[in-house]
Design an enzyme around this catalytic site. Structure first.
Site, PDB file in Angstrom:
ATOM      1  N   GLU A  80       0.796  -1.223   0.000  1.00  0.00           N
ATOM      2  CA  GLU A  80       0.000   0.000   0.000  1.00  0.00           C
ATOM      3  C   GLU A  80       0.832   1.278   0.000  1.00  0.00           C
ATOM      4  O   GLU A  80       0.297   2.369  -0.172  1.00  0.00           O
ATOM      5  CB  GLU A  80      -0.931  -0.008   1.221  1.00  0.00           C
ATOM      6  CG  GLU A  80      -2.004  -1.093   1.135  1.00  0.00           C
ATOM      7  CD  GLU A  80      -2.819  -1.221   2.416  1.00  0.00           C
ATOM      8  OE1 GLU A  80      -2.393  -0.675   3.448  1.00  0.00           O
ATOM      9  OE2 GLU A  80      -3.872  -1.879   2.379  1.00  0.00           O
ATOM     10  N   GLU A 111       7.838 -21.571   6.516  1.00  0.00           N
ATOM     11  CA  GLU A 111       8.303 -20.760   7.633  1.00  0.00           C
ATOM     12  C   GLU A 111       9.483 -21.389   8.371  1.00  0.00           C
ATOM     13  O   GLU A 111      10.176 -20.728   9.151  1.00  0.00           O
ATOM     14  CB  GLU A 111       7.175 -20.485   8.621  1.00  0.00           C
ATOM     15  CG  GLU A 111       6.725 -21.663   9.449  1.00  0.00           C
ATOM     16  CD  GLU A 111       5.730 -21.239  10.522  1.00  0.00           C
ATOM     17  OE1 GLU A 111       5.916 -21.670  11.669  1.00  0.00           O
ATOM     18  OE2 GLU A 111       4.775 -20.493  10.230  1.00  0.00           O
TER      19      GLU A 111
END
Length: 295
Positions: A80, A111
């Site tokens: 953003e 992960e």
């Protein structure tokens, strides 16, 4: 010993049999606790933002690292920055375990891949000018912790955000941000409280950084990219407000400048497009400084 994000909170025993209203109330209260957890971290976030801004003003890049929910929250914040503040995409790097487009199985297992994180830090040539924001609810996610360690070794600034007081991320990063979001209503589901706290903290951190880079004027997004009709209308209103002109004048300046709000403001104030760009370049794009420019 399980981290605080994995604790079974017995206040919610029998949750699966609660009424719908009570079920949702419990989740809502968990969200409120999560947002409240950011409050005690105001000063640490401010110190981190100042150090990040110093690196970026020196030509550095903003790097986000994470896995699972934490990684996607970080990715959203990174994504953003361009539209909201005009921050260049080539100055933003997202290191998400398994990649943005990874399949569900890969997304979860990635992960644990320490080597992948180290390889990513190396592949992107992370250096002392860069700032790395690493996010992990537990604070011990192997991919994320390895990314921080590799970034430290490369001389980069590191910020670690986690929801576990014992998270290694807090001590391995230069700036440790502990978000005490409490055990999850649904035990271990960190997309809920922990994720909400992380999103709020990242919103605040990156917005303050962008302000320090001169991409706000008052509370207005002067670095915004006006890429659709709604945003073009907002750009006109911003220019009118700052430059004290009418809509036609703002629209004309925006069209001439390619809808660059900061250039348009300076043009309404009497500068040519070329001069407006020169002034902004001399003050790192800070519109307030450009308006006060005497050169």
């Amino acid at each position: 010993m399980a981290s605080s994000t994995e604790v079974f909170d017995m206040r919610f025993a029998g949750l699966d049999q609660w009424s719908d209203a009570d079920f949702l109330t419990a989740l809502w209260e968990g969200q409120m606790r999560a947002v409240a957890a950011v409050g005690p971290m105001i000063e640490p976030l401010a110190h981190a933002a100042a150090d990040i801004a110093d690196r970026l003003l020196d030509g550095g890049r903003l790097v986000y690292a994470g896995a699972g929910t934490s990684g996607t929250v970080a990715w959203q914040d990174a994504k953003e920055l361009g539209g909201t503040f005009g921050w260049p995409e080539d100055k933003t790097i997202v290191l998400l375990a398994g990649g943005v487009d990874s399949a569900p199985g890969v997304f979860n297992s990635a992960e644990d891949d320490r080597d992948a994180a180290q390889n990513e830090i190396s592949r992107h040539n992370i250096c002392p000018k860069d700032a790395v924001i690493a996010v992990a609810a537990s604070g011990s996610t192997p991919f994320t912790l390895s990314a921080v360690q590799a970034a430290n070794n490369a001389g980069a600034l590191t910020i670690g955000i986690c929801n576990n007081a014992d998270g290694a991320l807090l001590t391995h990063a230069h700036h440790g941000i502990f978000l005490d979001s409490a055990p999850e209503v649904v035990a271990g589901s960190t997309r809920m409280g922990a994720g909400t706290a992380q999103k709020a903290a990242l919103n605040m951190l990156s917005t303050l950084v962008m302000n320090k880079l001169g991409r706000l004027f008052d509370n207005l997004m002067v670095g915004m990219r006006a890429e659709n009709i709604k945003l073009q209308g907002r750009a006109v209103r911003i220019v009118c407000h700052i430059a004290g002109c009418d809509g036609d004048g703002a629209q004309a300046a925006l069209e001439q400048s390619g809808f660059d709000i900061r250039c348009a403001v300076l043009m309404v104030r009497g500068q040519t497009l070329r001069k407006a760009k020169e002034i902004l370049a001399s003050v790192n794009g800070n519109l307030r400084a450009a308006l006060e420019y005497k050169g």
